[in-house]
Scaffold this motif. Structure first.
Motif: not given
Ligand SMILES: Nc1ncnc2c1ncn2[C@@H]1O[C@H](COP(=O)(O)OP(=O)(O)OP(=O)(O)O)[C@@H](O)[C@H]1O
Length: 141
Positions: A46-55
Motif C-alpha cells: 500500500l505504501l509503495a503505491e501511495h508514495y510511488a511518486h517518491v519511491a
C-alpha cells in the motif's frame, strides 16, 4: 464552490502524541464533515503505491518505516473546496516552514514528521479514497 471529498491520513506522530482529537477538531470546526473514518496498518504494498511518486528518493525507506511505526487513522472529509482547504489548514509539507496556526506549524516537526497526509487534487483524492476505503465504508447521509 465545489463540494469535494478528500483523503486524510493521521500519521504516526499524531497517533503517538495523542493529537488525533485535536487535529480532527480543527477540521470539524471548519465545517468539514466525516464521511468515513478507520484505523489501519499500512502494508509495504500500500505504501509503495501511495508514495510511488517518491519511491526512487533516498528517504523512501525512512517514510515506509515511519508510516508503519503505529497504525494510522484514515479519514474521508467532505465540504466546500475540501481538498485545498484541508491542505491550507495543514500548511506546507515541511513543518519547519509552516506558520503558527497551521497544523504542521503547531504540531509538526520535520518534512516527514508532519501530522497528516492530505490529497492534493481531485484526481488524487478519488484514487486515494479508493486506496484506503473499501466499498461501503464511505457514507452519504
Ligand atoms: N526531503 C524529504 N525528507 C524526508 N521525507 C520527505 C522529504 N520529502 C518528502 N518527504 C515525505 O514524503 C511525503 C510525500 O511527499 P510529497 O512531496 O508528496 O508531499 P505532500 O504531498 O505535501 O505530503 P503528503 O503526501 O504526506 O501530504 C511527505 O509528506 C514526507 O512525509
Amino acid at each position: 464552490m465545489a463540494t469535494e471529498t478528500t483523503l486524510i491520513l493521521f500519521k504516526p506522530d499524531t497517533i503517538e502524541k495523542n493529537l488525533s482529537g485535536t487535529v480532527l477538531q480543527r477540521f470539524l470546526a471548519e465545517n468539514l464533515t466525516i464521511r468515513g473514518i478507520k484505523m489501519m496498518t499500512l502494508s509495504d504494498e500500500l505504501l509503495a503505491e501511495h508514495y510511488a511518486h517518491v519511491a526512487d528518493k533516498p528517504f523512501f525507506p525512512e517514510i515506509v518505516a515511519f508510516m508503519q511505526k503505529t497504525p494510522v487513522i484514515a479519514l474521508a472529509l467532505e465540504g466546500d473546496n475540501a481538498i485545498s482547504r484541508v491542505r491550507d489548514l495543514l500548511g506546507p509539507t515541511n513543518s519547519q516552514e509552516a506558520p503558527a496556526g497551521t497544523l504542521r506549524g503547531d504540531f509538526g516537526e520535520t518534512m516527514m514528521i508532519n501530522v497528516c497526509h492530505a490529497s492534493d487534487s481531485t484526481e488524487t483524492a478519488a484514487a486515494e479514497l479508493k486506496r484506503f476505503f473499501n466499498e461501503g465504508e464511505i457514507f452519504s447521509f
